[in-house]
Scaffold this active site. Structure first.
Site, PDB file in Angstrom:
ATOM      1  N   GLY A   8       0.827  -1.215   0.000  1.00 33.97           N
ATOM      2  CA  GLY A   8       0.000   0.000   0.000  1.00 33.97           C
ATOM      3  C   GLY A   8       0.856   1.258   0.000  1.00 33.97           C
ATOM      4  N   GLY A  11      -0.586   4.742  -0.931  1.00 35.16           N
ATOM      5  CA  GLY A  11      -1.706   5.253  -0.144  1.00 35.16           C
ATOM      6  C   GLY A  11      -1.315   6.352   0.830  1.00 35.16           C
ATOM      7  N   GLN A  12      -2.299   6.763   1.642  1.00 32.30           N
ATOM      8  CA  GLN A  12      -2.087   7.910   2.524  1.00 32.30           C
ATOM      9  C   GLN A  12      -0.932   7.680   3.496  1.00 32.30           C
ATOM     10  OE1 GLN A  12      -4.873   8.699   5.663  1.00 32.30           O
ATOM     11  NE2 GLN A  12      -4.397  10.878   5.752  1.00 32.30           N
ATOM     12  N   ARG A  35      -2.605  -0.654  -9.553  1.00 34.93           N
ATOM     13  CA  ARG A  35      -3.756   0.121 -10.041  1.00 34.93           C
ATOM     14  C   ARG A  35      -3.474   1.615  -9.969  1.00 34.93           C
ATOM     15  NH1 ARG A  35      -6.308  -3.743  -7.009  1.00 34.93           N
ATOM     16  NH2 ARG A  35      -6.480  -2.327  -5.251  1.00 34.93           N
ATOM     17  N   ASN A  51      -0.163  -7.735  -4.523  1.00 33.76           N
ATOM     18  CA  ASN A  51      -1.581  -7.749  -4.206  1.00 33.76           C
ATOM     19  C   ASN A  51      -1.729  -8.642  -2.978  1.00 33.76           C
ATOM     20  OD1 ASN A  51      -4.268  -8.308  -4.024  1.00 33.76           O
ATOM     21  ND2 ASN A  51      -4.552  -8.731  -6.210  1.00 33.76           N
ATOM     22  N   TYR A 140     -16.146  -1.936   8.409  1.00 36.36           N
ATOM     23  CA  TYR A 140     -14.727  -1.601   8.609  1.00 36.36           C
ATOM     24  C   TYR A 140     -14.295  -2.007  10.023  1.00 36.36           C
ATOM     25  CZ  TYR A 140     -10.656   1.537   9.141  1.00 36.36           C
ATOM     26  OH  TYR A 140      -9.416   2.076   9.371  1.00 36.36           O
ATOM     27  N   LYS A 144     -11.587  -4.815  11.403  1.00 35.35           N
ATOM     28  CA  LYS A 144     -10.438  -4.431  12.239  1.00 35.35           C
ATOM     29  C   LYS A 144     -10.410  -5.234  13.542  1.00 35.35           C
ATOM     30  CE  LYS A 144      -8.250  -1.554   9.628  1.00 35.35           C
ATOM     31  NZ  LYS A 144      -6.967  -2.012   9.054  1.00 35.35           N
TER      32      LYS A 144
HETATM   33  N1  SER Z   1      -9.687   7.201   9.320  1.00 30.93           N
HETATM   34  C1  SER Z   1     -10.465   5.992   9.364  1.00 30.93           C
HETATM   35  C2  SER Z   1     -11.815   6.196   8.832  1.00 30.93           C
HETATM   36  O1  SER Z   1     -12.346   7.263   9.008  1.00 30.93           O
HETATM   37  C3  SER Z   1     -10.553   5.487  10.774  1.00 30.93           C
HETATM   38  O2  SER Z   1      -9.544   4.597  11.036  1.00 30.93           O
HETATM   39  O3  SER Z   1     -12.383   5.292   8.287  1.00 30.93           O
END
Ligand code: SER
Length: 318
Positions: A8, A11-12, A35, A51, A140, A144
């Site tokens: 990743g 990514g951020q 990608r 991946n 999400y 986690k």
């Molecule tokens: N920054 C994330 C979100 O807002 C939280 O872990 O989904």
């Protein structure tokens, strides 16, 4: 920790973690999905298309570069995961268990971020204890929690060195986040510099825990470098830095841009998620077990964010 693979890297978090690790002297392979284009600033070292879901290819990359540590930053954030629950499960659970299997076979250390998303409405919100109720209402958050439990399971059952942090909303100017509930705290800075005004999807008075990216990077590296004999929690540590609502961040911006205007158009999905999350975290365990301490205040972060965004937009600094 010597030869590191970051999954990743575009990514951020990854786009800043790769240079941070390289500056610390580690050999780092920047892994991207293929990608998104590889950020130009990561071209000063090795890279690979990886991946998380393709275990054989991942194993080949690990072997080829003699990787001993993987930072797994692949994720589908909270708001997007609500519309793609199966994809979120795939990345957040199937991807994590596949990596843990590989870690067991190849004796890898693994870092997979967890999140404030593991908490839910029944959790005490201010401050949220380290060991507490984890009954999230988002897909999400469910992934986690599963990731935390799997990581602890592979640690206790197979001795895998798996460690993680429950990140708050992360604020940075290099690479935008995408699909998170806390993203407003990044967008607000860009709009403040671009237009002097922002329409906020989160209601006034809604506090969430947040952190400036340099603190988040240091936390990840410090945790992975920590002496394992001092650690009791492993998966996953609360780490606290900032806590503010939209008015709080707007006030910090107005020190530099006095005419900045904040209005509201509340997004019910995001607002529901935000209200189920903590205001602030109790991070005593991280402080005691590996000396965690954040460095940046809200105003220090604001000054850097506004200055760097102004540079990127070719505007005079506020
Ligand atoms: N920054 C994330 C979100 O807002 C939280 O872990 O989904």
């Amino acid at each position: 920790m010597k030869n590191i693979l970051v999954i990743g890297s575009a990514g951020q978090i990854g786009s800043e973690l790769v240079p941070a690790l390289r500056n610390r002297g580690y050999s780092v392979v920047a892994g991207t999905s293929g990608r998104t284009p590889m950020p130009a600033h990561l071209a000063d070292g090795p890279s690979a298309v990886v991946n998380l879901m393709d275990r054989d290819a991942l194993a080949k990359t690990v072997d080829r570069f003699e990787i001993d540590t993987v930072f797994n930053l692949a994720a589908i954030l909270s708001a997007t995961a609500e519309s793609k629950p199966m994809a979120a499960w795939d990345v957040g659970v199937n991807g994590v268990i596949g990596l843990l299997e590989l870690a067991r076979d190849r004796k890898l250390s693994v870092f997979t971020p967890s999140s404030i998303g593991v908490f839910g409405p029944e959790t005490p919100h201010n401050p949220t204890p380290q060991d507490t109720v984890c009954r999230p209402r988002t897909m999400y958050g469910i992934t986690k929690v599963a990731g935390e439990l799997l990581s602890d399971y592979y640690r206790s059952k197979y001795g895998v060195d798996a460690r993680s942090l429950r990140y708050p909303g992360l604020i940075s100017y290099v690479t935008p986040p995408g699909g998170g509930t806390t993203d407003y705290a990044v967008d607000i800075y860009w709009k403040a510099v671009e237009n002097g005004a922002y329409e906020c999807p989160i209601a006034a008075g809604t506090y969430m825990p947040m952190m400036f990216m340099p603190d988040a990077l240091r936390a990840a590296v410090d945790l992975m470098e920590a002496d394992a004999s001092r650690l009791r929690h492993f998966n996953s540590f609360n780490v606290n830095a900032l806590s503010f609502d939209p008015e709080g961040i707007a006030g910090s911006i107005r020190r530099r841009i006095p005419e900045f205007r904040l209005s509201y158009k509340v997004n019910p999905l995001l607002q529901g998620i935000a209200e189920s999350w903590p205001d602030a975290l109790d991070d005593t365990a991280a402080r005691e077990e590996w000396d965690w301490k954040p460095e940046y205040s809200l105003d220090e972060m604001t000054d850097i964010m506004l200055r760097e965004i102004a540079k990127r937009l070719g505007k005079a600094a506020a």
